[in-house]
Write an enzyme that holds these catalytic residues in place. Structure first.
Site, mmCIF file in Angstrom:
data_model
loop_
_atom_site.group_PDB
_atom_site.id
_atom_site.type_symbol
_atom_site.label_atom_id
_atom_site.label_comp_id
_atom_site.label_asym_id
_atom_site.label_seq_id
_atom_site.Cartn_x
_atom_site.Cartn_y
_atom_site.Cartn_z
ATOM 1 N N HIS A 154 54.829 44.384 20.872
ATOM 2 C CA HIS A 154 55.865 43.719 21.678
ATOM 3 C C HIS A 154 55.717 44.056 23.170
ATOM 4 O O HIS A 154 56.689 44.001 23.913
ATOM 5 C CB HIS A 154 57.276 44.105 21.230
ATOM 6 C CG HIS A 154 57.483 44.060 19.746
ATOM 7 N ND1 HIS A 154 57.974 42.948 19.101
ATOM 8 C CD2 HIS A 154 57.213 44.977 18.773
ATOM 9 C CE1 HIS A 154 58.035 43.199 17.788
ATOM 10 N NE2 HIS A 154 57.564 44.424 17.570
ATOM 11 N N SER A 170 43.481 37.602 49.285
ATOM 12 C CA SER A 170 44.414 36.543 49.641
ATOM 13 C C SER A 170 44.245 36.246 51.123
ATOM 14 O O SER A 170 43.970 37.143 51.917
ATOM 15 C CB SER A 170 45.847 37.000 49.353
ATOM 16 O OG SER A 170 46.754 36.279 50.167
ATOM 17 N N LYS A 188 46.066 42.229 48.657
ATOM 18 C CA LYS A 188 45.823 41.628 47.345
ATOM 19 C C LYS A 188 44.388 41.753 46.867
ATOM 20 O O LYS A 188 43.441 41.662 47.628
ATOM 21 C CB LYS A 188 46.181 40.141 47.394
ATOM 22 C CG LYS A 188 47.659 39.898 47.611
ATOM 23 C CD LYS A 188 48.407 39.807 46.323
ATOM 24 C CE LYS A 188 48.586 38.359 45.966
ATOM 25 N NZ LYS A 188 49.364 38.207 44.757
ATOM 26 N N GLU A 201 41.978 35.127 35.202
ATOM 27 C CA GLU A 201 42.952 34.034 35.115
ATOM 28 C C GLU A 201 42.272 32.744 34.685
ATOM 29 O O GLU A 201 42.813 31.962 33.906
ATOM 30 C CB GLU A 201 43.639 33.836 36.467
ATOM 31 C CG GLU A 201 44.475 35.024 36.911
ATOM 32 C CD GLU A 201 44.889 34.897 38.363
ATOM 33 O OE1 GLU A 201 44.213 35.499 39.223
ATOM 34 O OE2 GLU A 201 45.859 34.191 38.648
#
Ligand code: ARG
Length: 470
Positions: free
Chosen positions: A168, A289, A295, A302
């Site tokens: 979970h 970024s 970043k 992704e």
């Protein structure tokens, strides 16, 4: 020889089915009908199939040896023209079969017309596509093997690197980074099994089914099947030209495997976040970024996560195209290629990027260990200790451990930071010995059951996996 890709309708009757037609095709008809823009990817398979067919025709005395030689030589030349980028594909010629054959007849003249004896584009495309998918399967299998190698190497290095195990996405029990890597080795192993199963079922040769009913020429289907590396010819001519489950099965195998890759990708995304800091990806697999200098975005992970979407989409597209189609061939089936090519490309890229990231990533051992100790991850070890040492049933021990967790929560400390007094306030029989099982190292080392997380197990598993898969 220079033919331009035709964007205008062909004004005259088609040269290849000439006889019955007098008018040309509407431009939009040509556009919807032509497959050359994508099925040109089948050129090598088309030529390979034609060579096998021509040689068989000659061996069976259906065409002369002289014609067969001219055909084979001509086909080799067509192939080298295509590979040299000197071939102009024509939309008016619809598909790869007619583009190749038409060029062949420009090169060798009349004997080219004998190549299509005892054959139809229906068995031809079924053959070409099977050959293509078979190679894609072999490439997928090899690429997944490379990914397994990367996972196994990480598992070997990090068999002792403790990390939290989750259910979970809540801290459950301590495990190791190596054990986690080996979980994916298992998944990828089953994926490879699915590709291999699909290959075994695919590996029958449809050539010789002709349009749909077979042929009256004395062809030798066993010979062509063998020369093209198939186990045997397909047994039913109708099925030979109508079946597309071989690519559906390929896409299903890609989809399931892409689903696995997407889970690993998602874990990498989570692990790389500033809140987790479980692993670090190098500059090789991250981007910055344009506005936020701090970043490091895990773009590759992704994108792997997202590729699963389009691959599963391709599987759905083909299932929907094929459902309800009456036997045998229908032009609907031309729609099988683009989703297959697209999914195969996306899958190859996703596997390669995943292997790259796995090789590249560096687990942060301190952060992982600290995280593993959080969330009362050794509560099960405490309950197990009570069962083993004071002999109470597990259900009661679960209760004891639960109360210890509550007490630790109230005091704002980990289980291991409770005092012996604290424990004895819950159950008098608890002794100092309990502290030994409350460390994450002990917890992990104790899980020696078959398939369990103990480092010795993980090393053994990694060794076995190397033998089985690499
Ligand atoms: N381009 C066709 C396909 O991909 C090849 C077979 C065409 N056969 C036919 N009878 N029109 O399915």
């Amino acid at each position: 020889m220079a033919r331009k890709t035709s964007k205008t309708p062909s004004r005259s009757a088609n040269a290849l089915w000439g006889g019955r037609f007098s008018g040309g095709m509407a431009a939009i008809m040509e556009q919807i009908n032509a497959s050359i823009d994508f099925d040109r990817r089948l050129y090598a398979e088309d030529i390979q199939g034609s060579i096998a067919h021509a040689e068989m025709l000659a061996a069976q005395n259906i065409i002369s040896q002289t014609d067969a030689k001219a055909i084979v030589k001509g086909l080799h030349r067509v192939k080298s023209e295509i590979e040299a980028g000197k071939f102009s594909f024509s939309r008016a010629l619809e598909d790869i079969h007619m583009n190749v054959e038409s060029r062949l007849s420009e090169i060798i003249g009349r004997p080219a017309g004998r190549l299509h004896t005892a054959r139809s584009r229906n068995d031809q495309i079924a053959l070409d596509f099977r050959l293509w998918v078979r190679r894609a399967i072999d490439e997928a299998d090899a690429a997944l093997g490379d990914l397994q190698a990367a996972l196994i190497s990480q598992a070997e290095v990090h068999a002792d690197t403790i990390m939290p195990g989750f259910t979970h996405l809540q801290s459950a029990q301590p495990t190791t980074f190596g054990h986690h890597m080996m979980a994916y080795v298992e998944m990828i192993g089953r994926d490879r099994g699915r590709f291999r199963d699909a290959r075994a079922r695919l590996n029958e040769c449809p050539l010789g089914a002709a349009a749909l009913a077979g042929t009256s020429f004395p062809i030798d289907r066993h010979r062509t099947a063998k020369s093209l590396g198939f186990d045997r010819p397909t047994a039913n001519s109708l099925d030979s030209v109508a079946a597309r489950d071989f690519t559906i099965e390929f896409l299903a195998a890609c989809s399931i495997s892409a689903m696995h890759l997407s889970r690993l990708a998602e874990e990498i995304v989570i692990w790389c976040s500033a809140q987790f800091r479980f692993v670090k990806l190098s500059d090789a697999f991250t981007t910055g970024s344009s506005i936020m200098p701090q970043k490091r975005n895990p773009d590759a992970a992704e994108l792997v996560r997202a590729k699963a979407g389009r691959i599963i989409g391709a599987l759905n597209a083909l299932l929907i195209v094929m459902k309800g189609l009456p036997l045998t061939y229908g032009k609907d089936m031309q729609e099988d290629k683009e989703p297959t090519f697209d999914a195969a490309d996306a899958f190859a890229l996703a596997v390669a990027a995943t292997a790259g990231m796995v090789r590249d990533m560096k687990p942060n051992a301190e952060v992982l260990r600290a995280a593993a100790a959080q969330g009362y991850a050794t509560a099960t070890d405490l309950a197990d200790w009570c069962v083993r040492t004071i002999g109470i049933p597990f259900r009661e021990a679960h209760h004891v451990a639960g109360r210890a967790v509550r007490l630790a929560e109230q005091k704002g400390v980990d289980l291991g930071a409770l005092t012996l007094k604290d424990f004895q306030s819950i159950d008098k029989r608890i002794t100092h010995d309990v502290f030994k099982v409350l460390t994450v190292e002990r917890s992990v080392a104790s899980r020696t059951s078959y398939g369990g997380t103990a480092p010795a197990n993980v090393r053994r598993q990694a060794r076995a996996a190397r033998k089985a898969w690499l």
